[in-house]
Design an enzyme around this catalytic site. Structure first.
Site, PDB file in Angstrom:
ATOM      1  N   ASP A 145      -5.918  -9.539  12.366  1.00  0.00           N
ATOM      2  CA  ASP A 145      -5.720  -9.641  10.919  1.00  0.00           C
ATOM      3  C   ASP A 145      -4.591 -10.599  10.550  1.00  0.00           C
ATOM      4  OD1 ASP A 145      -6.401  -9.117   8.349  1.00  0.00           O
ATOM      5  OD2 ASP A 145      -5.361  -7.199   8.198  1.00  0.00           O
ATOM      6  N   GLY A 189       0.790  -1.226   0.000  1.00  0.00           N
ATOM      7  CA  GLY A 189       0.000   0.000   0.000  1.00  0.00           C
ATOM      8  C   GLY A 189       0.817   1.268   0.000  1.00  0.00           C
ATOM      9  N   VAL A 208       2.216   2.298   8.064  1.00  0.00           N
ATOM     10  CA  VAL A 208       3.271   1.994   7.106  1.00  0.00           C
ATOM     11  C   VAL A 208       4.445   1.324   7.812  1.00  0.00           C
ATOM     12  CG1 VAL A 208       4.839   2.977   5.393  1.00  0.00           C
ATOM     13  CG2 VAL A 208       2.572   3.987   5.723  1.00  0.00           C
ATOM     14  N   VAL A 209       5.048   0.321   7.163  1.00  0.00           N
ATOM     15  CA  VAL A 209       6.233  -0.340   7.703  1.00  0.00           C
ATOM     16  C   VAL A 209       7.439   0.036   6.850  1.00  0.00           C
ATOM     17  CG1 VAL A 209       7.337  -2.532   8.294  1.00  0.00           C
ATOM     18  CG2 VAL A 209       4.862  -2.265   8.572  1.00  0.00           C
TER      19      VAL A 209
END
Length: 489
Positions: free
Chosen positions: A178, A62, A69-70
């Site tokens: 998730d 993404g 965000v990683v």
């Protein structure tokens, strides 16, 4: 020119007991040498580690548009880490964030990725974890390049993740948010591990599932709440992924299973690798995990008892099952553009980069003024170089070999770039031995020049010497990293 030397001559055999079994670095950076104790990081330290949170450091799906965000980061001492940056509104209470992260940071188990720190400074909320250099289950299962995951590795993944969930359950961390193929990462030895990021839920947005709603537990759709049994349901979707090699909605899979057509779920690439009885047992376990009523699903102990007996090659290392090199593992995402082109055997891109680089890599070397002197003193030499460069640019490799060979005989000082260009030209005309010789000559000119190592890797690969080629690729990547004054993501 003197004696040529290539490191391929001293490579350890794959059967050599002195050869290292455990990789220790990626591009010269330390990976998982020792798990650090959990700590609170300064924001400036993490900003520096990610080159100012550069978009080019993002490793999560993404990109910048994702809510969380990683990044890949590098701390002092060249330790690689994964840094998750939450959206500014996710954790409004900084103290709550630190307390939650500290609790997760106490978990230490070989089946999970260790959380080693956090940062709650101003509006920033960040988690810092071990860096896993061998990508995600999603990449290896759905987007593989060289070979699909073999059956024995898929069973191992199911077993190890069951172990991870059981450990979390024992440590009273029963909720995992998730769980999907992106949450399963592979360490430097190729062993699968469960990301600890999934143990931390965004406190405000309440989103425990970012994937398609068709894959979420029924109770979450009804109530918006996650319970321990929800994790078992998600584990069932992981089993479906492993069995089929693709995303199959649980409802569709259950219809197939109820129709007594369970083996229709199986990935066709696995044909001949498994006993039907073993496959049926995994399908049956997936069916139990995917029950619509949470109370009907098994617990983590049952998962372990069902999956562990199916492992048939426990003595075989994961990196062997996955087809990863035994020595230092280099990820495409960690390589320079030239290194990536080498790893992918993308000769067109490799050629483009050689063209754009020109002769700049020889600046600062002993022979940096040689061409300047030639252009002033010997017009014939200048013309020969010019015609060779034009032929190389136009991909007229037969003539580039001719002109560069003539130039080599005229040069008062050897040029690494000329040898590199002629080596590439030999590669493009199926003269691999000559290409390897010239790449070695380029290394003699500039001993730590990544391009020379990458060219040797290409030539060795063309000659079918894959182990030696991987070694050269690793060396080139290490020297690439060493040459940077400051780390570029």
């Amino acid at each position: 020119m003197g004696c040529l030397h290539s490191k391929t001559a001293n490579l350890p055999s794959s059967d050599d007991p002195s050869a290292p079994n455990k990789p220790e670095s990626v591009n010269g950076d330390q990976v998982d040498q020792e798990i650090q104790n959990f700590k609170e990081f300064e924001l400036n330290e993490l900003r520096k580690a990610t080159n100012g949170f550069s978009p080019s450091c993002i490793v999560s799906e993404g990109g910048e548009k994702a809510p969380n965000v990683v990044y890949r980061g590098k701390l002092e001492g060249n330790h690689l880490v994964a840094i998750k940056r939450f959206s500014r509104q996710s954790w409004p209470d900084a103290q709550q964030f630190v307390v939650e992260a500290t609790g997760v940071g106490k978990l230490r188990n070989k089946r999970i990725v260790s959380l080693i720190g956090c940062c709650a400074e101003g509006d920033e909320r960040l988690l810092v974890a071990e860096y896993m250099p061998n990508d995600t289950l999603s990449k290896h299962l759905f987007h593989w390049e060289k070979q699909p995951l073999p059956w024995d590795m898929r069973v191992r993944i199911a077993d190890y993740i069951a172990e991870a969930l059981d450990y979390c359950n024992i440590e009273n961390r029963k909720i995992y948010h998730d769980l999907n193929a992106y949450r399963i990462l592979f360490d430097e030895e190729g062993d699968p591990r469960l990301s600890t990021f999934g143990l931390m839920k965004n406190s405000r947005d309440g989103k425990s599932y970012s994937t398609n709603l068709a894959y979420t537990p029924p109770e979450f759709l009804r109530t918006g709440r996650v319970i321990p049994e929800s994790v078992i349901f998600s584990y069932g979707t992981i089993l479906l992924d492993l069995l089929s090699g693709k995303h199959i909605p649980p409802s569709h899979a259950l219809d197939i299973i109820r129709g007594k057509n369970a083996l229709l779920l199986m990935d066709s690439s696995l044909e001949g690798q498994y006993a039907n009885d073993d496959a049926t047992k995994l399908v049956d376990l997936a069916s139990k995990c995917l029950q619509s009523e949470a109370k009907d699903r098994p617990d983590t102990k049952f998962l372990l008892s069902a999956v562990a007996p199916l492992q048939k090659q426990e003595e075989v290392a994961s990196h062997v099952l996955m087809g990863l090199p035994k020595n230092t593992v280099i990820l495409p995402t960690m390589l320079s553009p030239l290194g990536k082109a080498c790893a992918k055997m993308d000769l067109a891109t490799f050629h483009d980069i050689l063209l754009k680089t020109g002769y700049r890599d020889e600046e600062g070397a002993e022979n940096e003024l040689s061409f300047q002197e030639w252009t002033q003193q010997v017009q014939e030499m200048l013309n020969t170089k010019k015609f060779g460069d034009i032929a190389f640019r136009d991909k007229d490799f037969k003539n580039s070999i001719e002109y560069y060979s003539k130039l080599v005989g005229m040069m008062p000082v050897p040029s690494a770039t000329v040898f590199a260009r002629r080596a590439f030209s030999y590669l493009m005309t199926d003269q691999q031995e000559l290409a390897l010789r010239d790449a070695m000559q380029a290394q003699v000119c500039i001993p730590e020049w990544p391009t020379a190592f990458y060219l040797q890797a290409l030539a060795l690969s063309k000659l079918g010497m894959e182990t030696d080629a991987q070694d050269m690729l690793n060396d080139g990547a290490a020297y690439d990293a060493k040459r940077q004054n400051s780390w570029r993501c």
